[in-house]
Enzyme design. Sequence first.
Site, PDB file in Angstrom:
ATOM      1  N   HIS A 121      28.271  18.045  21.839  1.00  0.00           N
ATOM      2  CA  HIS A 121      28.739  17.907  23.229  1.00  0.00           C
ATOM      3  C   HIS A 121      29.925  16.937  23.225  1.00  0.00           C
ATOM      4  O   HIS A 121      30.005  16.052  22.353  1.00  0.00           O
ATOM      5  CB  HIS A 121      27.562  17.330  24.035  1.00  0.00           C
ATOM      6  CG  HIS A 121      27.758  17.247  25.507  1.00  0.00           C
ATOM      7  ND1 HIS A 121      28.473  16.238  26.105  1.00  0.00           N
ATOM      8  CD2 HIS A 121      27.303  18.031  26.515  1.00  0.00           C
ATOM      9  CE1 HIS A 121      28.447  16.405  27.423  1.00  0.00           C
ATOM     10  NE2 HIS A 121      27.755  17.490  27.701  1.00  0.00           N
ATOM     11  N   ASP A 198      21.472  12.386  19.227  1.00  0.00           N
ATOM     12  CA  ASP A 198      21.726  12.693  20.629  1.00  0.00           C
ATOM     13  C   ASP A 198      20.554  13.558  21.118  1.00  0.00           C
ATOM     14  O   ASP A 198      20.509  14.762  20.854  1.00  0.00           O
ATOM     15  CB  ASP A 198      23.062  13.436  20.759  1.00  0.00           C
ATOM     16  CG  ASP A 198      23.326  13.908  22.187  1.00  0.00           C
ATOM     17  OD1 ASP A 198      22.442  13.718  23.051  1.00  0.00           O
ATOM     18  OD2 ASP A 198      24.404  14.480  22.439  1.00  0.00           O
ATOM     19  N   GLN A 201      19.216  16.771  24.979  1.00  0.00           N
ATOM     20  CA  GLN A 201      18.613  18.087  25.251  1.00  0.00           C
ATOM     21  C   GLN A 201      17.278  18.268  24.530  1.00  0.00           C
ATOM     22  O   GLN A 201      16.771  19.392  24.458  1.00  0.00           O
ATOM     23  CB  GLN A 201      19.570  19.213  24.832  1.00  0.00           C
ATOM     24  CG  GLN A 201      20.856  19.256  25.615  1.00  0.00           C
ATOM     25  CD  GLN A 201      20.647  19.612  27.088  1.00  0.00           C
ATOM     26  OE1 GLN A 201      19.587  20.088  27.490  1.00  0.00           O
ATOM     27  NE2 GLN A 201      21.657  19.363  27.905  1.00  0.00           N
ATOM     28  N   LYS A 224      17.751  14.481  32.878  1.00  0.00           N
ATOM     29  CA  LYS A 224      17.406  15.746  32.201  1.00  0.00           C
ATOM     30  C   LYS A 224      15.912  15.818  31.902  1.00  0.00           C
ATOM     31  O   LYS A 224      15.414  16.808  31.402  1.00  0.00           O
ATOM     32  CB  LYS A 224      18.232  15.904  30.927  1.00  0.00           C
ATOM     33  CG  LYS A 224      19.726  16.078  31.220  1.00  0.00           C
ATOM     34  CD  LYS A 224      20.495  16.417  29.978  1.00  0.00           C
ATOM     35  CE  LYS A 224      21.987  16.218  30.118  1.00  0.00           C
ATOM     36  NZ  LYS A 224      22.680  17.309  30.810  1.00  0.00           N
ATOM     37  N   CYS A 362      30.840  21.738  28.123  1.00  0.00           N
ATOM     38  CA  CYS A 362      31.271  20.479  27.487  1.00  0.00           C
ATOM     39  C   CYS A 362      31.177  20.568  25.969  1.00  0.00           C
ATOM     40  O   CYS A 362      30.756  19.612  25.298  1.00  0.00           O
ATOM     41  CB  CYS A 362      30.460  19.286  27.995  1.00  0.00           C
ATOM     42  SG  CYS A 362      30.790  18.881  29.686  1.00  0.00           S
TER      43      CYS A 362
HETATM   44  N1  PLP Z   1      24.632  15.228  24.950  1.00  0.00           N
HETATM   45  C1  PLP Z   1      24.222  16.481  25.219  1.00  0.00           C
HETATM   46  C2  PLP Z   1      23.729  17.343  24.116  1.00  0.00           C
HETATM   47  C3  PLP Z   1      24.247  16.962  26.520  1.00  0.00           C
HETATM   48  O1  PLP Z   1      23.851  18.209  26.776  1.00  0.00           O
HETATM   49  C4  PLP Z   1      24.718  16.103  27.544  1.00  0.00           C
HETATM   50  C5  PLP Z   1      24.807  16.603  28.932  1.00  0.00           C
HETATM   51  O2  PLP Z   1      24.730  17.771  29.201  1.00  0.00           O
HETATM   52  C6  PLP Z   1      25.120  14.818  27.203  1.00  0.00           C
HETATM   53  C7  PLP Z   1      25.063  14.412  25.901  1.00  0.00           C
HETATM   54  C8  PLP Z   1      25.624  13.875  28.246  1.00  0.00           C
HETATM   55  O3  PLP Z   1      24.638  13.588  29.189  1.00  0.00           O
HETATM   56  P1  PLP Z   1      25.013  12.816  30.542  1.00  0.00           P
HETATM   57  O4  PLP Z   1      26.105  13.612  31.188  1.00  0.00           O
HETATM   58  O5  PLP Z   1      23.746  12.810  31.322  1.00  0.00           O
HETATM   59  O6  PLP Z   1      25.465  11.447  30.149  1.00  0.00           O
END
Ligand code: PLP
Length: 403
Positions: A121, A198, A201, A224, A362
């Site tokens: 991401h 990370d 998800q 999430k 993203c």
């Molecule tokens: N990492 C992953 C894999 C994500 O899917 C997301 C958001 O969709 C993020 C990081 C960033 O999360 P946030 O926008 O809640 O900070």
Amino acid sequence: MDINKIRSDFPILARTIYDKPLVYLDNSATTHKPRCVVEKISEMYYNTNSNVHRGVHLLSQEATQAHEDSRKTVQKFINAKSENEIIFTRGATEAINLVASSFCREFCTAGDEILVTEMEHHANIVPWHLQGDIRGVKLKVAPISDEGELIIEEFEKKITSRTKLISVIHISNVLGTINPIKKIIEIAKKYDIPVLIDAAQSIQHTEIDVQELDCDFLIFSSHKIYGPTGMGVLYGKEKWLDKIPPYQGGGEMISSVTFERTIFNDLPFKFEAGTPDFIGSSALATALDYVSAIGMNNIFDYEAQLLDYATEKLSAIDGLRIIGTAKEKSSVVSFLVKDIHPYDLGTLLDRMGIAIRTGHHCAEPLMRRLGIEGTMRASFAVYNTKEEIDILANGIERVSKMF
Ligand code: PLP
């Protein structure tokens, strides 16, 4: 699991969209909130609102207690060794930025490398680019197969004497691929390189035990996993959090200040400058308790059934191509239908009450690797049903015939 009972915990699911029942399949973007989480927020504002830490009065002590109890709930949820290893942030993005900024400041010089995968991401790419601008840190990228699986042998080959940190996505928000993070951490240990996971998800879909994994950092967002927005968590092993400098300065993160110098506070406060979101932390703890009461293993098994069902149903649609066919997958189906633009399909499904996400999610570098501009994405949560997947499949067929 009593799905009707679970659904009744989420008032928004009773909404209609253009006079159709809401079919919400955009859970990778954000999940809805159970009543207990929403009520926790109002209950805190009605009864316990007061700034935390250092307050002598009862309200402040109660708010402090609630905030610090929430930290313990998070600690227990991911089985961290100590509550000092739990840092509250604004979300997953801020948590990665914190590590990128503080870790690189302490440990990286020009030419040092951060190893990521092709399926990251933007939140796990751009903070490293910022460090590239400041310190000359470089990104190394481990390749994936056409099915969307990390090629583990190639991953290991990307490690060099300049690799300072491995930062990888656990479950892909686009492909649903579950990365072999145990194996990745095992490889990293051979070279004595710390690993950031990370878990944005994965935290909502699968049990996570940071001690068993033996990862060095792990991050996720509250929104999430059925919790409030604007709240997230950085887990870091104490040995790292002790060594790296603060991310931001201000109140709360100090033990003493003169005009000449600042002495920083102990963990975890060293990384929490300013008034923390003590209401958000309490609501996150309520969400985690809610998930724990259902049972993470039950959630994983149920969502696996939904994924299997959706994969079968959608694959049967003429002209539909699933993007991401890894053997280990979770809760996400990305797809393209003939040459229908994702935006058009998403808009027409919306008129039928079906919420999916369209676009690059993203993950522009991943789209480039796959040779596409974007996808449609249906993503599942514990409150979704097979009937909703039927509605999605019928909706796609209808739109497909229109084109
Ligand atoms: N990492 C992953 C894999 C994500 O899917 C997301 C958001 O969709 C993020 C990081 C960033 O999360 P946030 O926008 O809640 O900070």
